[in-house]
Write a protein that holds these residues in place. Sequence first.
Motif, PDB file in Angstrom:
ATOM      1  N   ALA A 186      32.882  17.410 -23.621  1.00 33.39           N
ATOM      2  CA  ALA A 186      32.476  16.315 -22.743  1.00 33.39           C
ATOM      3  C   ALA A 186      33.776  15.709 -22.233  1.00 33.39           C
ATOM      4  CB  ALA A 186      31.647  15.271 -23.487  1.00 33.39           C
ATOM      5  N   SER A 244      28.014  21.351 -24.409  1.00 32.08           N
ATOM      6  CA  SER A 244      27.765  19.925 -24.185  1.00 32.08           C
ATOM      7  C   SER A 244      26.686  19.752 -23.121  1.00 32.08           C
ATOM      8  CB  SER A 244      29.048  19.220 -23.741  1.00 32.08           C
ATOM      9  OG  SER A 244      29.453  19.696 -22.464  1.00 32.08           O
ATOM     10  N   THR A 245      26.096  18.579 -23.086  1.00 36.73           N
ATOM     11  CA  THR A 245      25.082  18.289 -22.064  1.00 36.73           C
ATOM     12  C   THR A 245      25.682  18.403 -20.672  1.00 36.73           C
ATOM     13  OG1 THR A 245      23.864  16.876 -23.586  1.00 36.73           O
ATOM     14  CG2 THR A 245      23.463  16.546 -21.235  1.00 36.73           C
ATOM     15  N   TYR A 246      26.907  17.952 -20.516  1.00 31.50           N
ATOM     16  CA  TYR A 246      27.627  18.078 -19.238  1.00 31.50           C
ATOM     17  C   TYR A 246      27.649  19.534 -18.770  1.00 31.50           C
ATOM     18  CZ  TYR A 246      32.127  18.617 -16.667  1.00 31.50           C
ATOM     19  OH  TYR A 246      33.136  18.951 -15.786  1.00 31.50           O
ATOM     20  N   ILE A 272      17.934  20.182 -22.483  1.00 27.09           N
ATOM     21  CA  ILE A 272      18.422  18.812 -22.386  1.00 27.09           C
ATOM     22  C   ILE A 272      17.656  17.989 -23.422  1.00 27.09           C
ATOM     23  CG2 ILE A 272      18.637  16.786 -20.909  1.00 27.09           C
ATOM     24  CD1 ILE A 272      20.460  19.123 -20.090  1.00 27.09           C
ATOM     25  N   HIS A 306      21.554  13.209 -25.279  1.00 29.18           N
ATOM     26  CA  HIS A 306      22.646  13.759 -26.076  1.00 29.18           C
ATOM     27  C   HIS A 306      23.869  13.955 -25.191  1.00 29.18           C
ATOM     28  CE1 HIS A 306      21.357  15.127 -30.172  1.00 29.18           C
ATOM     29  NE2 HIS A 306      20.163  14.843 -29.671  1.00 29.18           N
ATOM     30  N   GLU A 307      25.041  13.699 -25.756  1.00 25.92           N
ATOM     31  CA  GLU A 307      26.277  14.030 -25.055  1.00 25.92           C
ATOM     32  C   GLU A 307      26.833  15.369 -25.554  1.00 25.92           C
ATOM     33  OE1 GLU A 307      30.333  11.778 -23.534  1.00 25.92           O
ATOM     34  OE2 GLU A 307      28.908  10.745 -24.828  1.00 25.92           O
ATOM     35  N   TRP A 308      26.705  15.583 -26.874  1.00 26.04           N
ATOM     36  CA  TRP A 308      27.102  16.831 -27.502  1.00 26.04           C
ATOM     37  C   TRP A 308      25.880  17.448 -28.190  1.00 26.04           C
ATOM     38  CZ3 TRP A 308      29.754  12.147 -28.343  1.00 26.04           C
ATOM     39  CH2 TRP A 308      30.986  12.037 -27.699  1.00 26.04           C
ATOM     40  N   HIS A 320      27.621  13.211 -19.364  1.00 23.67           N
ATOM     41  CA  HIS A 320      26.295  13.666 -19.791  1.00 23.67           C
ATOM     42  C   HIS A 320      25.200  13.203 -18.848  1.00 23.67           C
ATOM     43  CE1 HIS A 320      26.998   9.730 -21.367  1.00 23.67           C
ATOM     44  NE2 HIS A 320      25.860   9.628 -22.026  1.00 23.67           N
ATOM     45  N   SER A 375      21.149   5.427 -21.953  1.00 24.45           N
ATOM     46  CA  SER A 375      22.537   5.863 -22.146  1.00 24.45           C
ATOM     47  C   SER A 375      23.496   5.003 -21.340  1.00 24.45           C
ATOM     48  CB  SER A 375      22.687   7.328 -21.739  1.00 24.45           C
ATOM     49  OG  SER A 375      21.884   8.174 -22.526  1.00 24.45           O
TER      50      SER A 375
END
Length: 759
Positions: A495, A514-516, A555, A564-566, A582, A607
């Motif tokens: 991230a 990661s979500t990104y 996701i 979630h970010e990770w 994210h 978030s």
Amino acid sequence: MSHLLWFHAPAADWFEALPLGNGHLGAKVYGGVADERIALNLDDVWSGDGPRSLEVADGPAVLADVRRSLLEDGDQLAATERTRSLQGPLVESYQPLADLVIRSGGTATAYRRTLDLSTGVVGVDYTVDGTRFRRETFVSAPDQVLAWTITADRPAAVSLGLCLESLHPVSVEVAEGTYGVVGRAPSDLTIEYRDRPDPIRYEEGRGIGFGVALRVVAQGGDVTTSPAGVAVRGADQLTVLVAAASTFAGWKVPPGRDLSAAFAKATATLDAVDVDKLRARHVEDHASLYDRASLELGPAVNLPTDERVRAVAAGGNDPDLVALAFNLGRYLLIASSRPGTQAANLQGIWNQDRRPMWASDWTNNINTQMNYWLADLTGLSECFDPLTDLLEGLAASGAETARILYDAPGWVSHHNADIWRATWPVGDGGDDPVWSMCATCGVWLTAHLMEHYRFGLDADFLRERAYPVIAGAAEFVLAMLVDDGEQLQFIPSTAPEHHFVLPSGEKASVDLTSTYDIWLIRELFANLIEAEGVLGLSSSLAERAAAARDRLPAIRVTPDGRLHEWPTDWQPSEPQHRHQSHLYGLYPGAEIDPLRTPEWAAAARTSLELRTDGAVNGGWTAAWLVALWARLFEPSRAVAAIQDYLSRLVSDNLMHRDGDIFQIDANLGMTGCIAELLLQSHTDVIRILPALPPEWPDGSFHGLRARGGLTFDITWRNSTLTQAAVHATHPGTHQIALPTETRTITLTPGQYLHLVTPT
């Protein structure tokens, strides 16, 4: 006054000087009278002596170790540290060129300094000893020169001296009425955040060379040119012309060695100028871009810009200042990104330091992208061209990086790039993987190519320039996906710039997908499939991408309602971190939408609320927040971010400033993000005034563009839409969501349709 910046005093420093540019030659005008300084930049004068080699001998073995640490050992810290072995050299730095110094006598009164955004002209008006003077400065794209003029209301009143100074070692050239300097940028330079006894290194015959040529055209009086500069005595008026050229010969080869060739090129540029037509040609060219779009908010405020900034900082509401900041962003992109130039870098084309912050490079985990969010949306499609050029260079360079580091096809670009098209993780093993190890920056950049197509519907662009770059990125990602037995993981993943805290208390940054990265890869594969549909293609690459997209990690939403970010809900090292990566699917992506995906939108809102609670934002972060809140239909929260930005994070000239840091992504990004409050077209419904702030009850815009080749002109009064019209460049049927109804319209090329007419 939403197109004019003005002041009662000269700029106190470089940050407050007024910007000019034609994409290639940049200038910051201080506006001094007795001692004027105009700081010059050239977009292709950087440190370095040509492309460097990536000396990583065991990249695939390192990658295997990283994957083993994550998939078999569950050791994120070991994986993070192992990625340091994939790092290559640090990037080189964008450089200042020279300063035009103008010295004259007298004490000025009745002083006024202006930047007219609609003409691209800086004006300085003042009186000395009863004589009224006017100076103008502009940088012409058609003629590729800086012009500085001075006139007076009595004859023979203009006497002054001119010279050029540079932070680089230079020698003076004088020939046939032309004065100038030649020199070289450093052949090697250590980035500003690294210590070294000799961080700036010049070597004979190495480095990008440059030549700056100056010529004076005077009416009346005497003009003397010498190695000391140019002296003018008793002129009625005069025009100073400055041209510059470099020995940069492209990112693949070392620069040229002949400084005289650069000076000769600059001199030839001066020879071609028709002084009588110069200003008109400049204004016509500038207006052809600038006049395509504008924003007006509330009544015009006729006060000096610096006073207005201080009033907002004291809690005032000045919608017209917001409009001025919006229009300034468009002006700055016009000035820093034109066809044939380098793309706008971290500071556009303006830089005063040999070791600028973060090298004034292309930072590709949001900052470069943010520079171009406004381009198509506000009618500056030509200004997008340099970004396409940059991506094509990164794709060519990044193919070798993908092979060396990952034994992968396609191409990759990581966090930083420079004029030599570095695409590897930078740092030579010494930079933190939290920013260096971001292997999907090129993926994000390719999204801009597809968006550029969606706005302009240029199938030739899609076929010839966009599709090959998108396909190359997809090839790389497909090769990097690893089957963990249940789903496909992109490893290594981060991230951007945000550590997570392990149960041991140690910080790490590399993990499974990661979500990104999930958002980016989903979008990349969807874009590839869409592009092939437009172009009538049906490749095995797209088939593989479609199948892989269905096997990416989902996701996910945490039990307390956050995205979630990770992959693991790690403790963030900075709960108010500046990156909202994210939330990419909300903006600039298009998968999260309150009306289509309410659960994701609710998680994004939660978030964002947690991320911003108590946060002290930087400039580009504030801009991103504006768009994120706009996509969630939260206009007052967006306005709060804008007010905070204008209160703390700009100089008197509205250029971003955070202490001694200037990044143009804040200015350019804010323009693109403000537009999201007024027009959205990222879904199958085009929304007019989707998040109109109550703080802006009256306003209008013209020329904002929607995907599908549409341009809108909109007016509202008392927060009610009073006039709306749309112009189409291509045929199509569109759903338009007005504040009170949704209509389906079918348009033909060239059609201008009134959706709401004034009563």
